[in-house]
Write a protein that holds these residues in place. Structure first.
Motif: not given
Length: 289
Positions: A251-253, A258-266
Motif C-alpha cells: 500500500e505504501r508509495n 501524503e500517503t506514507q504510513k506513520k512508523l516507529p523508529n527503524k
C-alpha cells in the motif's frame, strides 16, 4: 592428530564465518535451505517441496532428531510414520549426543550419501552440542555445495542461522542464552519460529538491540522460507516477519509523502511477507516485479 583436528576446525570456521565477518546475509549458492516455523506441516506444500528438491522418489533423506531426543531414546516408529505421511516412505535416522562420535567417518557416512537432511524440532542447543564444528557440520556444508537440501522445523529452522535465538538450556524464552552460535548455513541472521501463533513477534528486538548487524527473520507455524544463494521465498499458509530496519507494504508509495504510513523508529520496525513473496537477503529488499 591434535594438529590435524585444529586445522580442520580452523578451516571449517573460516568457511562458515567469512560471510558473517563481512556482515553479509546469504545462503549457499548451490544448495537449498528450508527453515520451517513449526506446527502442522503434513498438509502443506512444504514437505512436498523438500522431497522434490532432494530428488523426488529417488531422494536419500537423513532425519536428525537430536533436538527432540532425551536420554538417547528415539521414537523411530513415530518418525517413520510422520515421513510416510509426508510422502517420504524411506528415511535414515541419524543421532548422537556425543560430539566425539559425530566427528568420526563412520557416523557421517549417511550424510555423505544423502541428497536431503531434515532436522526435527525440539531444543536446538542439543543440535549445537552434538554437531557444531564436527565432521557432521563439515559434511552438511559439503551436501549443500553439491546441490543438496537441508530442511528443519522449529529448532531445526533456528539452527540453520548464524545466531542461535532461544539457545539457552534453561528455557526457550531466553532470547540470548548460553548457546549463541548456529550452523551458519545462512550467514549474519537470527531465525525465530512459531512467531505469530505464540505472539513472539516483538521478541527479536532483544537480539537486534545487541546485534544490530543481524537480519532478523520470524517464521510462523505451517510456513517456511526457502533460501538459495541470496534469494528467500516464502511458502506455506501463514506469514514470515522481516526485521531489517526498514518497512515494506504493497500500500505504501515511497514517493508520496501524503500517503506514507506513520512508523516507529527503524529499531522497532518489522513487516510481513506471505506465500509467494521473495526477498533479497544480501540487499535486504523485497523483490517486486
Amino acid at each position: 592428530m591434535k594438529i590435524a583436528f585444529v586445522l580442520f576446525i580452523t578451516l571449517l570456521f573460516s568457511i562458515v564465518s567469512i560471510a558473517q565477518q563481512n556482515k553479509v546475509t546469504t545462503g549457499n549458492k548451490n544448495g537449498t535451505l528450508i527453515a520451517i516455523g513449526g506446527g502442522d506441516i503434513g498438509h502443506t506444500t512444504i514437505m512436498k517441496e523438500f522431497k522434490k528438491l532432494a530428488g523426488g522418489d529417488s531422494a536419500k533423506i537423513v532425519v536428525i532428531p537430536t533436538a527432540f531426543v532425551k536420554n538417547n531414546e528415539i521414537d523411530t516408529l513415530l518418525l517413520k510414520r510422520n515421513f510416510r505421511e509426508y510422502g517420504i516412505p524411506h528415511i535414515t535416522i541419524l543421532h548422537t549426543n556425543d560430539s566425539i562420535e559425530a566427528n568420526t567417518d563412520k557416523f557421517v557416512k549417511p550424510i555423505k550419501e544423502a541428497t536431503g537432511i531434515y532436522f526435527t524440532g525440539g531444543r536446538h542447543w542439543r543440535i549445537a552440542d552434538s554437531y557444531l564444528n564436527t565432521k557432521v557440520h563439515k559434511e552438511l556444508l559439503k551436501l549443500l555445495d553439491r546441490g543438496g537440501v537441508i530442511a528443519g522445523s522449529s529448532a531445526g529452522a533456528t539452527i540453520q542461522g548464524s545466531y542461535l535465538a532461544r539457545g539457552d538450556t534453561k528455557n526457550n524464552q531466553i532470547m540470548m542464552g548460553d548457546h549463541e552460535i548456529g550452523f551458519g548455513f545462512i550467514s549474519n541472521i537470527a531465525i525465530d519460529q512459531h512467531v505469530l501463533t505464540r505472539n513472539r513477534q516483538f521478541d527479536m528486538f532483544t537480539i537486534l538491540e545487541k546485534k544490530p548487524e543481524l537480519l532478523g527473520i520470524g517464521i510462523d507455524e505451517s510456513t517456511a522460507i526457502v533460501v538459495k544463494g541470496d534469494i528467500l521465498e516464502v511458502i506455506g499458509e501463514s506469514y514470515v516477519i522481516i526485521y531489517d530496519k526498514s518497512f515494506w507494504s504493497i500500500e505504501r508509495n515511497p514517493f508520496d509523502k501524503e500517503t506514507q504510513k506513520k512508523l516507529p523508529n527503524k529499531n522497532q520496525l518489522f513487516y510481513f511477507l506471505k506465500s509467494g513473496d521473495t526477498y533479497n537477503l544480501r540487499d535486504r529488499k523485497v523483490i517486486r516485479d
